[in-house]
Scaffold this active site. Structure first.
Site, PDB file in Angstrom:
ATOM      1  N   HIS A   1       0.827  -1.753   0.390  1.00  0.00           N
ATOM      2  CA  HIS A   1       0.167   0.054   0.040  1.00  0.00           C
ATOM      3  C   HIS A   1       0.657   0.844   0.487  1.00  0.00           C
ATOM      4  O   HIS A   1       2.019   0.704  -0.190  1.00  0.00           O
ATOM      5  CB  HIS A   1      -1.349  -0.153   1.111  1.00  0.00           C
ATOM      6  CG  HIS A   1      -0.386   0.243   2.934  1.00  0.00           C
ATOM      7  ND1 HIS A   1       0.352  -0.424   3.214  1.00  0.00           N
ATOM      8  CD2 HIS A   1       0.464   1.265   3.024  1.00  0.00           C
ATOM      9  CE1 HIS A   1       0.843  -0.418   4.620  1.00  0.00           C
ATOM     10  NE2 HIS A   1       0.770   0.737   4.544  1.00  0.00           N
TER      11      HIS A   1
ATOM     12  N   HIS B   1      -6.413  -2.233   4.872  1.00  0.00           N
ATOM     13  CA  HIS B   1      -5.802  -0.465   3.755  1.00  0.00           C
ATOM     14  C   HIS B   1      -4.859  -1.325   2.724  1.00  0.00           C
ATOM     15  O   HIS B   1      -4.420  -2.300   2.524  1.00  0.00           O
ATOM     16  CB  HIS B   1      -5.362   0.592   5.147  1.00  0.00           C
ATOM     17  CG  HIS B   1      -4.221   0.185   4.996  1.00  0.00           C
ATOM     18  ND1 HIS B   1      -3.639  -1.578   5.670  1.00  0.00           N
ATOM     19  CD2 HIS B   1      -2.844   1.052   5.524  1.00  0.00           C
ATOM     20  CE1 HIS B   1      -2.323  -0.724   5.918  1.00  0.00           C
ATOM     21  NE2 HIS B   1      -2.375   0.304   5.260  1.00  0.00           N
TER      22      HIS B   1
ATOM     23  N   HIS C   1       4.461   7.294   2.733  1.00  0.00           N
ATOM     24  CA  HIS C   1       5.957   6.278   3.360  1.00  0.00           C
ATOM     25  C   HIS C   1       4.643   5.227   1.605  1.00  0.00           C
ATOM     26  O   HIS C   1       3.748   5.155   1.627  1.00  0.00           O
ATOM     27  CB  HIS C   1       5.481   5.220   4.218  1.00  0.00           C
ATOM     28  CG  HIS C   1       4.390   4.635   4.979  1.00  0.00           C
ATOM     29  ND1 HIS C   1       3.990   4.856   5.925  1.00  0.00           N
ATOM     30  CD2 HIS C   1       4.109   3.931   4.391  1.00  0.00           C
ATOM     31  CE1 HIS C   1       2.635   4.909   5.726  1.00  0.00           C
ATOM     32  NE2 HIS C   1       3.284   3.339   5.186  1.00  0.00           N
TER      33      HIS C   1
ATOM     34  N   HIS D   1       0.973  -0.916  15.345  1.00  0.00           N
ATOM     35  CA  HIS D   1       0.783   0.042  15.100  1.00  0.00           C
ATOM     36  C   HIS D   1      -0.872  -0.342  16.051  1.00  0.00           C
ATOM     37  O   HIS D   1      -1.885  -1.534  16.216  1.00  0.00           O
ATOM     38  CB  HIS D   1      -0.117  -0.091  13.520  1.00  0.00           C
ATOM     39  CG  HIS D   1       0.749   1.037  12.191  1.00  0.00           C
ATOM     40  ND1 HIS D   1       1.439   1.476  13.025  1.00  0.00           N
ATOM     41  CD2 HIS D   1       1.596   0.354  11.729  1.00  0.00           C
ATOM     42  CE1 HIS D   1       2.566   2.453  11.998  1.00  0.00           C
ATOM     43  NE2 HIS D   1       2.420   0.470  10.898  1.00  0.00           N
TER      44      HIS D   1
ATOM     45  N   TYR E   1       9.280   1.671  10.064  1.00  0.00           N
ATOM     46  CA  TYR E   1      10.150   2.997   9.013  1.00  0.00           C
ATOM     47  C   TYR E   1      11.456   2.962   8.790  1.00  0.00           C
ATOM     48  O   TYR E   1      12.219   2.977   9.837  1.00  0.00           O
ATOM     49  CB  TYR E   1       8.769   3.897   9.035  1.00  0.00           C
ATOM     50  CG  TYR E   1       7.484   3.967   8.985  1.00  0.00           C
ATOM     51  CD1 TYR E   1       6.997   3.597   8.182  1.00  0.00           C
ATOM     52  CD2 TYR E   1       6.935   3.669  10.479  1.00  0.00           C
ATOM     53  CE1 TYR E   1       5.729   3.874   8.048  1.00  0.00           C
ATOM     54  CE2 TYR E   1       5.552   3.405  10.824  1.00  0.00           C
ATOM     55  CZ  TYR E   1       4.753   3.555   8.934  1.00  0.00           C
ATOM     56  OH  TYR E   1       3.168   3.084   8.742  1.00  0.00           O
TER      57      TYR E   1
ATOM     58  N   GLU F   1       8.158   1.589   4.465  1.00  0.00           N
ATOM     59  CA  GLU F   1       7.539   0.996   5.689  1.00  0.00           C
ATOM     60  C   GLU F   1       7.605  -0.773   4.708  1.00  0.00           C
ATOM     61  O   GLU F   1       7.749  -1.497   3.686  1.00  0.00           O
ATOM     62  CB  GLU F   1       6.341   0.861   5.589  1.00  0.00           C
ATOM     63  CG  GLU F   1       5.716  -0.126   7.385  1.00  0.00           C
ATOM     64  CD  GLU F   1       4.384   0.580   7.117  1.00  0.00           C
ATOM     65  OE1 GLU F   1       3.569  -0.137   8.346  1.00  0.00           O
ATOM     66  OE2 GLU F   1       3.205   0.435   6.368  1.00  0.00           O
TER      67      GLU F   1
END
Length: 314
Positions: free
Chosen positions: A150, A206, A220, A252, A261, A271
């Site tokens: 993503h 996501h 990112h 997260h 990261y 990431e």
């Protein structure tokens, strides 16, 4: 079905060969093509299309465009009408304008980011093939990431002037591209301002995300790994290669993802992301993180926002 997944991201780098070395030796991609203009095309071992990352030489880092793959060529015509009805101009780009890609639909998001949709890209197969495949190939380099997972885009936000491109992008992706929202961070009176939005068109937590900032940009690009162990190994690879790590391995709250990261040599944030977190479904209630828990939503263990995390980006 329309949009299926992220197809590729084209980014600007200031030293092409240093960037190639980074994405090969640290992240674990391989070069699949170099074009006449000098752009470098790369893929991950578990991807079957020709490339997912494009590196172009520039005097400034950042994103050129992000492209998502749709199921059928006819989807491009349908989406062209829907996008234009929303009030955004589009352009159909001829097949071959990008190497190994069929015709593409180009447009600019409300946030100002350039986006493409396409249905066809040359299929070269994964590095383990499609017949009696091994679980992973020999000769993996660096972190050995599976696929481009993503991207997160920074969007202009100025509540005092009534500007919230996070909310505008969210509405566009839901109403026009048929994504659905999985999570959000809200701030302000009664949580009336949408600071961050996470959207999916699959069962992943996501497929794209937006966060508010002073200007539009790339926060990112993210690559998938299997497990927490792989995240720790990736950190070791970065340390061995003297890579600038932005946030050490952590979890997260948003998406439940396990993460690290770091930056490529030009300053584009990368990431590595592990754990699917949960199965996203259209009928699953949207998860909301409130302003008092915003730090925990990003860095669950400490609950403290890392310095520069939302202000430093390309």
């Amino acid at each position: 079905m329309g949009v299926m997944r992220i197809g590729h991201i084209s980014i600007r780098v200031m030293d092409l060969e240093a960037a190639v070395k980074h994405y090969e030796n640290v992240v674990g991609l391989k070069v699949t093509h170099r074009d006449a203009q000098g752009a470098v095309y790369m893929k991950c071992w578990d991807e079957w299309d020709k490339y997912s990352v494009v590196l172009t030489l520039s005097d400034q880092a950042g994103m050129n465009h992000v492209a998502y793959k749709v199921e059928k060529n006819a989807d491009l015509d349908d989406l062209k009408g829907r996008i234009e009805k929303f009030g955004i101009q589009t352009e159909l780009v001829a097949a071959g304008s990008m190497p190994f890609v069929g015709r593409m639909l180009q447009f600019t998001l409300p946030s100002g980011h350039d986006m493409y949709l396409y249905a066809e890209k040359e299929c070269v197969g994964t590095d383990v093939g499609s017949t009696n495949p091994d679980p992973w190939p020999d000769g993996l380099r660096g972190a050995g990431v599976h696929w481009l997972d993503h991207c997160l885009l920074m969007c202009e936000m100025n509540p005092e002037k009534g500007i919230n491109k996070v909310a505008e992008n969210t509405r566009f992706f839901i109403d026009v591209l048929d994504f659905f929202q999985t999570e959000q961070v809200t701030v302000g009176p009664q949580g009336s301002i949408q600071l961050a939005s996470f959207l999916s068109h699959s069962s992943k937590p996501h497929d794209i995300a937006f966060v508010g900032g002073e200007r539009a940009g790339l926060h990112h690009l993210s690559f998938f790994l299997d497990s927490w162990h792989d995240i720790l190994k990736a950190a070791d690879v970065m340390a061995k290669n003297k890579v600038r790590i932005d946030v050490a391995p952590t979890r997260h709250g948003l998406t439940r993802g396990e993460t690290i990261y770091f930056f490529d040599p030009s300053g584009n944030r990368n990431e590595t992301f592990a754990g699917l977190g949960y199965q996203a479904q259209r009928d699953k209630p949207v998860v909301t993180w409130t302003e008092d828990q915003a730090g925990r939503s990003i860095f669950y263990h400490t609950g403290v926002m890392a310095e520069g995390f939302t202000t430093v980006y390309t």
